[in-house]
Motif scaffolding. Structure first.
Motif, PDB file in Angstrom:
ATOM      1  N   PRO A 199      40.068  33.130  45.182  1.00  0.00           N
ATOM      2  CA  PRO A 199      39.162  33.918  46.025  1.00  0.00           C
ATOM      3  C   PRO A 199      39.200  33.459  47.479  1.00  0.00           C
ATOM      4  O   PRO A 199      39.564  32.318  47.775  1.00  0.00           O
ATOM      5  CB  PRO A 199      37.782  33.643  45.402  1.00  0.00           C
ATOM      6  CG  PRO A 199      37.934  32.381  44.634  1.00  0.00           C
ATOM      7  CD  PRO A 199      39.365  32.287  44.209  1.00  0.00           C
TER       8      PRO A 199
ATOM      9  N   TRP B 214      39.513  30.187  37.412  1.00  0.00           N
ATOM     10  CA  TRP B 214      39.158  31.612  37.350  1.00  0.00           C
ATOM     11  C   TRP B 214      40.165  32.452  36.550  1.00  0.00           C
ATOM     12  O   TRP B 214      40.002  33.659  36.444  1.00  0.00           O
ATOM     13  CB  TRP B 214      39.000  32.193  38.764  1.00  0.00           C
ATOM     14  CG  TRP B 214      40.148  31.888  39.672  1.00  0.00           C
ATOM     15  CD1 TRP B 214      41.363  32.537  39.735  1.00  0.00           C
ATOM     16  CD2 TRP B 214      40.198  30.849  40.651  1.00  0.00           C
ATOM     17  NE1 TRP B 214      42.159  31.964  40.679  1.00  0.00           N
ATOM     18  CE2 TRP B 214      41.467  30.928  41.268  1.00  0.00           C
ATOM     19  CE3 TRP B 214      39.301  29.866  41.082  1.00  0.00           C
ATOM     20  CZ2 TRP B 214      41.865  30.048  42.290  1.00  0.00           C
ATOM     21  CZ3 TRP B 214      39.697  29.003  42.089  1.00  0.00           C
ATOM     22  CH2 TRP B 214      40.958  29.091  42.674  1.00  0.00           C
TER      23      TRP B 214
ATOM     24  N   GLN C 286      39.215  38.486  52.944  1.00  0.00           N
ATOM     25  CA  GLN C 286      37.764  38.621  53.077  1.00  0.00           C
ATOM     26  C   GLN C 286      37.362  39.765  54.012  1.00  0.00           C
ATOM     27  O   GLN C 286      36.378  40.455  53.774  1.00  0.00           O
ATOM     28  CB  GLN C 286      37.168  37.316  53.598  1.00  0.00           C
ATOM     29  CG  GLN C 286      35.654  37.370  53.755  1.00  0.00           C
ATOM     30  CD  GLN C 286      35.042  35.983  53.792  1.00  0.00           C
ATOM     31  OE1 GLN C 286      35.031  35.261  52.810  1.00  0.00           O
ATOM     32  NE2 GLN C 286      34.545  35.592  54.961  1.00  0.00           N
TER      33      GLN C 286
ATOM     34  N   GLN D   5      43.467  42.163  36.690  1.00  0.00           N
ATOM     35  CA  GLN D   5      42.046  42.022  36.363  1.00  0.00           C
ATOM     36  C   GLN D   5      41.448  40.804  37.064  1.00  0.00           C
ATOM     37  O   GLN D   5      40.311  40.851  37.566  1.00  0.00           O
ATOM     38  CB  GLN D   5      41.873  41.889  34.839  1.00  0.00           C
ATOM     39  CG  GLN D   5      40.441  42.032  34.355  1.00  0.00           C
ATOM     40  CD  GLN D   5      39.819  43.360  34.752  1.00  0.00           C
ATOM     41  OE1 GLN D   5      40.337  44.415  34.415  1.00  0.00           O
ATOM     42  NE2 GLN D   5      38.718  43.316  35.505  1.00  0.00           N
TER      43      GLN D   5
ATOM     44  N   GLU E 240      40.676  41.732  40.688  1.00  0.00           N
ATOM     45  CA  GLU E 240      39.460  42.548  40.827  1.00  0.00           C
ATOM     46  C   GLU E 240      38.200  41.682  40.681  1.00  0.00           C
ATOM     47  O   GLU E 240      37.211  41.887  41.367  1.00  0.00           O
ATOM     48  CB  GLU E 240      39.475  43.672  39.796  1.00  0.00           C
ATOM     49  CG  GLU E 240      40.571  44.703  40.082  1.00  0.00           C
ATOM     50  CD  GLU E 240      40.382  46.000  39.323  1.00  0.00           C
ATOM     51  OE1 GLU E 240      40.067  45.938  38.127  1.00  0.00           O
ATOM     52  OE2 GLU E 240      40.563  47.073  39.938  1.00  0.00           O
ATOM     53  N   ASN E 241      38.288  40.691  39.791  1.00  0.00           N
ATOM     54  CA  ASN E 241      37.141  39.792  39.570  1.00  0.00           C
ATOM     55  C   ASN E 241      36.867  38.895  40.769  1.00  0.00           C
ATOM     56  O   ASN E 241      35.709  38.677  41.141  1.00  0.00           O
ATOM     57  CB  ASN E 241      37.377  38.907  38.333  1.00  0.00           C
ATOM     58  CG  ASN E 241      37.441  39.720  37.052  1.00  0.00           C
ATOM     59  OD1 ASN E 241      37.004  40.863  37.015  1.00  0.00           O
ATOM     60  ND2 ASN E 241      37.996  39.131  35.998  1.00  0.00           N
ATOM     61  N   ILE E 242      37.937  38.339  41.366  1.00  0.00           N
ATOM     62  CA  ILE E 242      37.716  37.324  42.418  1.00  0.00           C
ATOM     63  C   ILE E 242      37.589  37.919  43.819  1.00  0.00           C
ATOM     64  O   ILE E 242      36.978  37.314  44.695  1.00  0.00           O
ATOM     65  CB  ILE E 242      38.809  36.217  42.400  1.00  0.00           C
ATOM     66  CG1 ILE E 242      40.199  36.782  42.696  1.00  0.00           C
ATOM     67  CG2 ILE E 242      38.782  35.441  41.091  1.00  0.00           C
ATOM     68  CD1 ILE E 242      41.305  35.725  42.772  1.00  0.00           C
ATOM     69  N   PHE E 243      38.167  39.111  44.063  1.00  0.00           N
ATOM     70  CA  PHE E 243      38.096  39.690  45.412  1.00  0.00           C
ATOM     71  C   PHE E 243      36.841  40.544  45.619  1.00  0.00           C
ATOM     72  O   PHE E 243      36.400  40.733  46.751  1.00  0.00           O
ATOM     73  CB  PHE E 243      39.336  40.537  45.716  1.00  0.00           C
ATOM     74  CG  PHE E 243      40.602  39.732  45.880  1.00  0.00           C
ATOM     75  CD1 PHE E 243      40.575  38.347  45.976  1.00  0.00           C
ATOM     76  CD2 PHE E 243      41.835  40.367  45.943  1.00  0.00           C
ATOM     77  CE1 PHE E 243      41.736  37.603  46.125  1.00  0.00           C
ATOM     78  CE2 PHE E 243      43.009  39.643  46.095  1.00  0.00           C
ATOM     79  CZ  PHE E 243      42.962  38.253  46.186  1.00  0.00           C
ATOM     80  N   LYS E 244      36.314  41.099  44.531  1.00  0.00           N
ATOM     81  CA  LYS E 244      35.092  41.918  44.599  1.00  0.00           C
ATOM     82  C   LYS E 244      35.204  43.059  45.612  1.00  0.00           C
ATOM     83  O   LYS E 244      34.269  43.339  46.370  1.00  0.00           O
ATOM     84  CB  LYS E 244      33.869  41.042  44.891  1.00  0.00           C
ATOM     85  CG  LYS E 244      33.712  39.897  43.888  1.00  0.00           C
ATOM     86  CD  LYS E 244      32.372  39.238  43.983  1.00  0.00           C
ATOM     87  CE  LYS E 244      32.249  37.980  43.149  1.00  0.00           C
ATOM     88  NZ  LYS E 244      32.860  38.037  41.816  1.00  0.00           N
ATOM     89  N   LYS E 245      36.370  43.663  45.663  1.00  0.00           N
ATOM     90  CA  LYS E 245      36.590  44.857  46.492  1.00  0.00           C
ATOM     91  C   LYS E 245      37.771  45.616  45.900  1.00  0.00           C
ATOM     92  O   LYS E 245      38.488  45.070  45.048  1.00  0.00           O
ATOM     93  CB  LYS E 245      36.835  44.490  47.952  1.00  0.00           C
ATOM     94  CG  LYS E 245      38.064  43.652  48.222  1.00  0.00           C
ATOM     95  CD  LYS E 245      38.243  43.375  49.720  1.00  0.00           C
ATOM     96  CE  LYS E 245      37.099  42.591  50.320  1.00  0.00           C
ATOM     97  NZ  LYS E 245      37.242  42.333  51.757  1.00  0.00           N
TER      98      LYS E 245
END
Length: 465
Positions: A152, A175, A214, A233, A236-241
Motif C-alpha cells: 500500500p 497483506w 496515493q 484482488q 483492490e484491497n490495499i489501494f482502496k481505489k
C-alpha cells in the motif's frame, strides 16, 4: 451515458525516461488511438526520435510533445534515457526529469486534455493535473503481482515498520492472503536496496511510487486479471481505489526500412539453423551484467553446445567507463555456431524466427510478453528492479526456469547456465516449460480480450470525466 460514449477523449501520456516504460506507453497510445481517441505522448526530443515509427493510420491521432530535458550537474549532455547512462547516474536523470515540472505544467494547461496518465517518477504530476480540473491515472508498467508485493502507498511512503532490512523482502508480505513464493531472493533485493533511500534527486524511488498511487484518481495497470486474478484482488484491497487492467500491451512494433540491413544478415544466419535450437540471449536496455557474469554466460553458451544469438550491450551509454569483454578465444571457438551483436538487435523479429527455441532473459516484462507472443520458453537471469518478482511469477507458473545462483551474492557458474539452457530447450524434464509458454499465449495475445480491456478502460474514462 450512451451519448457520452460518442465523445472523443484526449489523454496525455507521461512515461518515465526508460524504454521499458516508454514502449508499453506507446503500445497503450496505439490502442487508445485505434479506438478513435486522441493521445499526447510527452517525452524528450531524443527519446521521441528513437521510438518505433507509427503506422500511417495512427499518425493523426497521436501527437508527440517534445519537452527538452533541463541541464543538471553530473548528467551528461544528450543523455535522455536510462539506457544512455550508467546505473549510478540515473539519479541525476530523475533530477532533470523533476525539473520538467514547470514546462509540463504549461503544456498541460494549454492541452485541454481530459485525463493524464503518468508514470511513477513524476509523483508531482497528479497535483498539476488537478489544478486544471483534469483527472489523473497512475499507469503502472510494473505487473499486478509486483505492485501487490510492493504494498500500500502508506507502506511505500515510509510508514512500513516491519520491512526495514533486505531480509524482510525475501518473504511474501502480510497483506498477501494466499501461499506464494513471490518475493525477492536476498541477492536481488540487496543489489537494489538503494531504492528505499533518498538519492541525489532528493526523493527515493519507493516514495515516488507510493505518492503516485496515493494521489491518482485511478490506477491503470499493465496486465490481465485472467493471468493473475488473486494478485489483482490484493491490489483492490490495499489501494482502496479503482484498479483497471489495460491488458498485456503486446508489442506491435512498426519499423521502417532502416533496420532491414541488420535483420537481413541475422535472418540469413537463422535460416541455416535447425528449428527450435537457437538460444536468444538479451537483457534489455537497462540490465548490464558484471564482467565476471559475462564470462560465465559466454562459457555457459559454449558448454551448452547450442547455437546462439546474443545481443550484448557492452556498456550503458557512451559515458560508461566499464566496457564488457568476451572471454579470450570465445568468438574463435564458437565461430559459425554463435553470433554476438553489440549494437541494437531487432528482438521481436529474432524471437519470431522458427530457429529460436529459447530465450535467456533478465525477466523484464516487455521481453516476457514478446517471448510469450512467440511461444519461446524462458531461462531467467535477473539483475535489477522488479525482475526478481517477475521471475518468481514465471517460476510459479512454469513459464521459465531460473539459472541456479548463490543466494547471498547472486554468483552463478557456466555449468549452471549450460544445464539450464539444455533443460528448458532440449531435455524431456524441461518439456513443461516449452508447453506452458504455448498454453498461456492466448491470455497475452488474444485480440478480443485485449479489445475488451481497452473498451472497459475507455468507457470508465468517459463516464468519469
Amino acid at each position: 451515458m450512451e451519448a457520452k460514449k460518442e465523445e472523443k477523449l484526449h489523454i496525455v501520456l507521461f512515461p518515465w525516461l526508460a524504454f521499458g516504460h516508454m514502449i508499453p506507453n506507446l503500445e497503450l497510445a496505439k490502442l487508445i488511438a485505434g479506438k478513435g481517441h486522441h493521445v499526447s505522448f510527452v517525452s524528450t526530443p531524443r527519446n521521441i526520435q528513437r521510438l518505433p515509427k507509427l503506422s500511417q493510420n495512427l499518425v493523426p491521432l497521436i501527437k508527440f510533445v517534445n519537452l527538452p530535458l533541463p541541464t543538471v550537474q553530473n548528467l551528461p549532455q544528450n543523455a535522455e534515457a536510462t539506457t544512455d547512462v550508467p546505473y549510478d547516474v540515473v539519479q541525476y536523470l530523475k533530477k532533470a526529469y523533476d525539473a520538467l515540472e514547470e514546462p509540463f505544467t504549461r503544456f498541460l494547461e494549454s492541452s485541454k486534455a481530459h485525463w493524464l496518465f503518468y508514470d511513477f517518477v513524476p509523483f508531482w504530476a497528479p497535483s498539476v493535473a488537478s489544478k486544471f480540473g483534469m483527472k489523473s491515472a497512475f499507469f503502472s508498467i510494473f505487473t499486478i503481482s509486483t505492485l501487490g508485493f510492493y504494498g500500500p502507498p502508506s507502506s511505500l511512503m515510509g510508514n512500513d515498520s516491519y520491512r526495514q532490512k533486505p531480509e524482510d523482502f525475501t518473504v511474501p508480505p502480510l497483506w498477501v492472503p494466499f501461499p506464494t513464493t513471490v518475493a525477492y531472493r536476498y541477492f536481488e533485493i540487496k543489489k537494489i536496496f538503494d531504492v528505499m533511500s533518498d538519492n541525489d534527486s532528493g526523493v527515493s524511488d519507493v516514495y515516488r511510487l507510493g505518492s503516485s498511487i496515493q494521489n491518482c484518481d485511478i490506477v491503470v495497470i499493465r496486465g490481465c486479471t485472467d493471468f493473475e486474478p488473486e494478485w489483482f484482488q490484493v491490489l483492490e484491497n490495499i489501494f482502496k481505489k479503482p484498479v483497471i487492467p489495460a491488458g498485456q500491451l503486446v508489442n506491435t512494433e512498426f519499423k521502417s526500412g532502416e533496420d532491414n540491413d541488420r535483420w537481413r544478415w541475422m535472418e540469413d544466419w537463422l535460416d541455416k539453423q535447425e528449428h527450435g535450437r537457437v538460444v536468444y540471449v538479451a537483457f534489455g536496455s537497462e540490465a548490464k551484467p558484471r564482467q565476471d557474469e559475462v564470462a560465465e554466460i559466454a562459457l555457459g553458451l559454449e558448454k551448452s553446445k547450442l547455437p546462439f544469438l546474443w545481443a550484448l550491450r557492452v556498456k550503458r551509454g557512451p559515458w560508461d567507463p566499464d566496457v564488457l569483454r568476451l572471454p579470450e578465444g570465445f568468438e574463435e571457438r564458437t565461430k559459425g555456431r554463435g553470433i554476438v551483436c553489440t549494437s541494437w538487435a531487432p528482438q521481436l523479429k529474432i524471437l519470431g524466427h522458427v530457429a529460436v527455441g529459447g530465450f535467456l532473459t533478465h525477466s523484464g516484462w516487455t521481453s516476457v510478453v514478446e517471448a510469450v507472443q512467440n511461444e519461446k520458453p524462458l531461462v531467467l537471469l535477473t539483475f535489477l528492479a522488479d525482475q526478481g518478482i517477475n521471475a518468481r511469477v514465471l517460476e510459479e507458473k512454469k513459464m521459465g526456469y531460473s539459472v541456479p545462483r548463490d543466494e547471498r551474492d547472486g554468483s552463478f557458474t557456466s555449468d549452471a547456465v549450460a544445464d539450464s539452457l539444455r533443460l528448458v530447450m532440449v531435455e524431456e524434464e524441461g518439456r513443461i516449460y516449452r508447453e506452458t509458454i504455448k498454453e498461456v499465449k492466448d491470455l497475452f495475445v488474444n485480440k478480443e480480450r485485449q479489445g475488451r480491456y481497452m473498451d472497459e478502460l475507455l468507457n470508465y474514462l468517459l463516464n468519469h470525466l
